[in-house]
Design an enzyme around this catalytic site. Structure first.
Site, PDB file in Angstrom:
ATOM      1  N   TYR A 147       0.857  -1.205   0.048  1.00  0.00           N
ATOM      2  CA  TYR A 147      -0.095  -0.066   0.094  1.00  0.00           C
ATOM      3  C   TYR A 147       1.013   1.447   0.016  1.00  0.00           C
ATOM      4  O   TYR A 147       0.694   2.064  -0.790  1.00  0.00           O
ATOM      5  CB  TYR A 147      -0.872  -0.016   1.257  1.00  0.00           C
ATOM      6  CG  TYR A 147      -1.815   1.168   1.409  1.00  0.00           C
ATOM      7  CD1 TYR A 147      -3.321   0.968   0.840  1.00  0.00           C
ATOM      8  CD2 TYR A 147      -1.549   2.104   2.190  1.00  0.00           C
ATOM      9  CE1 TYR A 147      -4.081   1.924   0.796  1.00  0.00           C
ATOM     10  CE2 TYR A 147      -2.349   3.174   2.446  1.00  0.00           C
ATOM     11  CZ  TYR A 147      -3.637   3.202   1.747  1.00  0.00           C
ATOM     12  OH  TYR A 147      -4.544   4.219   1.967  1.00  0.00           O
TER      13      TYR A 147
HETATM   14  N1  LIG Z   1      -9.755   5.089   5.331  1.00  0.00           N
HETATM   15  C1  LIG Z   1      -8.285   5.686   5.466  1.00  0.00           C
HETATM   16  O1  LIG Z   1      -7.565   5.667   6.576  1.00  0.00           O
HETATM   17  C2  LIG Z   1      -7.780   6.210   4.344  1.00  0.00           C
HETATM   18  C3  LIG Z   1      -6.460   6.981   4.557  1.00  0.00           C
HETATM   19  C4  LIG Z   1      -5.651   7.572   3.451  1.00  0.00           C
HETATM   20  C5  LIG Z   1      -6.009   7.248   2.386  1.00  0.00           C
HETATM   21  N2  LIG Z   1      -7.169   6.365   2.043  1.00  0.00           N
HETATM   22  C6  LIG Z   1      -7.400   6.290   0.642  1.00  0.00           C
HETATM   23  O2  LIG Z   1      -8.852   6.669   0.215  1.00  0.00           O
HETATM   24  C7  LIG Z   1      -9.331   5.863  -0.754  1.00  0.00           C
HETATM   25  C8  LIG Z   1     -10.717   5.608  -0.122  1.00  0.00           C
HETATM   26  O3  LIG Z   1     -10.732   4.686   0.867  1.00  0.00           O
HETATM   27  P1  LIG Z   1     -11.962   4.261   1.966  1.00  0.00           P
HETATM   28  O4  LIG Z   1     -11.293   4.243   3.245  1.00  0.00           O
HETATM   29  O5  LIG Z   1     -13.338   5.256   1.641  1.00  0.00           O
HETATM   30  O6  LIG Z   1     -12.105   2.806   1.571  1.00  0.00           O
HETATM   31  P2  LIG Z   1     -13.374   2.084   1.301  1.00  0.00           P
HETATM   32  O7  LIG Z   1     -12.907   0.630   1.464  1.00  0.00           O
HETATM   33  O8  LIG Z   1     -14.309   2.370   2.349  1.00  0.00           O
HETATM   34  O9  LIG Z   1     -13.985   2.371  -0.096  1.00  0.00           O
HETATM   35  C9  LIG Z   1     -13.186   2.083  -1.158  1.00  0.00           C
HETATM   36  C10 LIG Z   1     -14.241   2.101  -2.546  1.00  0.00           C
HETATM   37  O10 LIG Z   1     -13.417   1.695  -3.425  1.00  0.00           O
HETATM   38  C11 LIG Z   1     -14.019   0.427  -4.466  1.00  0.00           C
HETATM   39  N3  LIG Z   1     -13.005  -0.284  -4.968  1.00  0.00           N
HETATM   40  C12 LIG Z   1     -11.928  -1.082  -4.500  1.00  0.00           C
HETATM   41  N4  LIG Z   1     -11.403  -1.457  -5.783  1.00  0.00           N
HETATM   42  C13 LIG Z   1     -11.868  -1.224  -6.709  1.00  0.00           C
HETATM   43  C14 LIG Z   1     -11.737  -1.295  -8.048  1.00  0.00           C
HETATM   44  N5  LIG Z   1     -10.880  -2.096  -8.460  1.00  0.00           N
HETATM   45  N6  LIG Z   1     -12.452  -0.865  -9.021  1.00  0.00           N
HETATM   46  C15 LIG Z   1     -13.395   0.104  -8.565  1.00  0.00           C
HETATM   47  N7  LIG Z   1     -13.944   0.476  -7.350  1.00  0.00           N
HETATM   48  C16 LIG Z   1     -13.032  -0.214  -6.369  1.00  0.00           C
HETATM   49  C17 LIG Z   1     -14.628  -0.274  -3.284  1.00  0.00           C
HETATM   50  O11 LIG Z   1     -15.747  -0.974  -3.526  1.00  0.00           O
HETATM   51  C18 LIG Z   1     -15.387   0.804  -2.217  1.00  0.00           C
HETATM   52  O12 LIG Z   1     -16.393   1.359  -2.581  1.00  0.00           O
HETATM   53  C19 LIG Z   1      -8.470   4.807  -1.138  1.00  0.00           C
HETATM   54  O13 LIG Z   1      -7.913   4.988  -2.068  1.00  0.00           O
HETATM   55  C20 LIG Z   1      -7.526   4.718   0.305  1.00  0.00           C
HETATM   56  O14 LIG Z   1      -6.305   4.244   0.011  1.00  0.00           O
HETATM   57  C21 LIG Z   1      -7.907   5.980   2.899  1.00  0.00           C
END
Ligand SMILES: NC(=O)c1ccc[n+]([C@@H]2O[C@H](COP(=O)([O-])OP(=O)(O)OC[C@H]3O[C@@H](n4cnc5c(N)ncnc54)[C@H](O)[C@@H]3O)[C@@H](O)[C@H]2O)c1
Length: 240
Positions: A147
């Site tokens: 990641y």
């Molecule tokens: N939650 C955290 O702590 C955090 C922190 C920093 C960055 N992020 C980043 O923010 C973004 C969103 O994270 P989140 O926490 O909302 O995650 P989440 O798991 O709640 O949502 C992610 C969404 O992406 C979709 N997804 C996954 N793979 C996919 C694919 N191949 N094609 C299309 N859709 C796909 C999933 O179905 C889901 O709806 C991510 O890129 C994550 O790395 C999250």
């Protein structure tokens, strides 16, 4: 702030979590939002459209971009948000498949989407691409090396693409949030979550509203002279 009314925005991974928060914020500012997700759910923001799109599949992404451009006439905003955490374990325990899956979604997926959408934005002479990276891409987080590597890759990719399109009216920026309470938490261990929280000087997690408001501003016409940049949302944790 310049208006965002009738701007067309695609949000990947917009069915839930941060993507749904960003989609709702853009909708509240008058954008016509198209949600892409590999798994659509019932409780999604009331978007202009929602499509099942797996961003790891370049042909599907290219066709979905063409569909959106034909249906809406333009694409002003593209939010590369879809992501997966991957298993939390040391590098020596990571399998080839686990590594490849994390890179495929978090890094190659961003490439697939940008490659397809840039020509559409170039044609209209306007675009805002916002890539959701992570503080892990700047610092490197033990237990999630794949990641961290993918998100560092997104930051490098953001800077390179920004310079490629710098005279085309398109800006490309990244957001680097610290840990935020979403379903991604389910993929993490309690120890991992607590260790991440303890490293945030403000002593709390980032909120969805904070990320959505920042993403919407970076995606707006108001953010006009910044490209290739990384906006930190880390409660004082990011030191560079
Ligand atoms: N939650 C955290 O702590 C955090 C922190 C920093 C960055 N992020 C980043 O923010 C973004 C969103 O994270 P989140 O926490 O909302 O995650 P989440 O798991 O709640 O949502 C992610 C969404 O992406 C979709 N997804 C996954 N793979 C996919 C694919 N191949 N094609 C299309 N859709 C796909 C999933 O179905 C889901 O709806 C991510 O890129 C994550 O790395 C999250």
């Amino acid at each position: 702030m310049p208006t965002m009314v009738d701007q067309v925005a695609i949000v990947t991974g917009g069915a839930k979590g941060i993507g749904a928060g960003i989609a709702a914020e853009l909708i509240s500012r008058g954008c016509r939002v198209i949600i892409w997700d590999r798994q659509l759910v019932e409780a999604m923001p009331a978007a202009a459209a929602a499509h099942t799109v797996d961003i790891t599949k370049p042909e599907i992404v290219a066709a979905a971009v063409q569909d959106a451009a034909s249906a809406f006439g333009k694409i002003d905003i593209f939010i590369n948000n879809a992501g997966v955490n991957g298993p939390v374990k040391s590098v020596d325990n990571y399998s080839d498949t686990e590594w490849e899956q994390v890179l495929a979604v978090n890094l190659t997926g961003v490439f697939n989407c940008c490659r397809a959408v840039v020509p559409v934005m170039r044609q209209s002479g306007y675009g805002r691409i916002v890539n959701i990276a992570s503080i892990a891409g700047k610092e490197g987080m033990p237990g999630i090396a794949a990641y961290s590597a993918a998100k560092a890759g997104v930051i490098g990719f953001t800077k390179a693409l920004a310079r490629e399109v710098v005279t085309d009216g398109i800006t490309v920026n990244a957001l680097a949030p610290a840990i935020t309470e979403t379903d991604l938490f389910r993929e993490m261990t309690a120890e991992h979550i607590e260790s991440a929280r303890s490293r945030i000087p403000m002593g709390r997690f980032c909120t969805l509203e904070e990320i959505a408001a920042t993403a919407a501003w970076v995606a707006s016409p108001a953010c006009s002279f910044t490209t290739g940049s990384v906006f930190d949302l880390s409660g004082g944790r990011a030191s560079y």
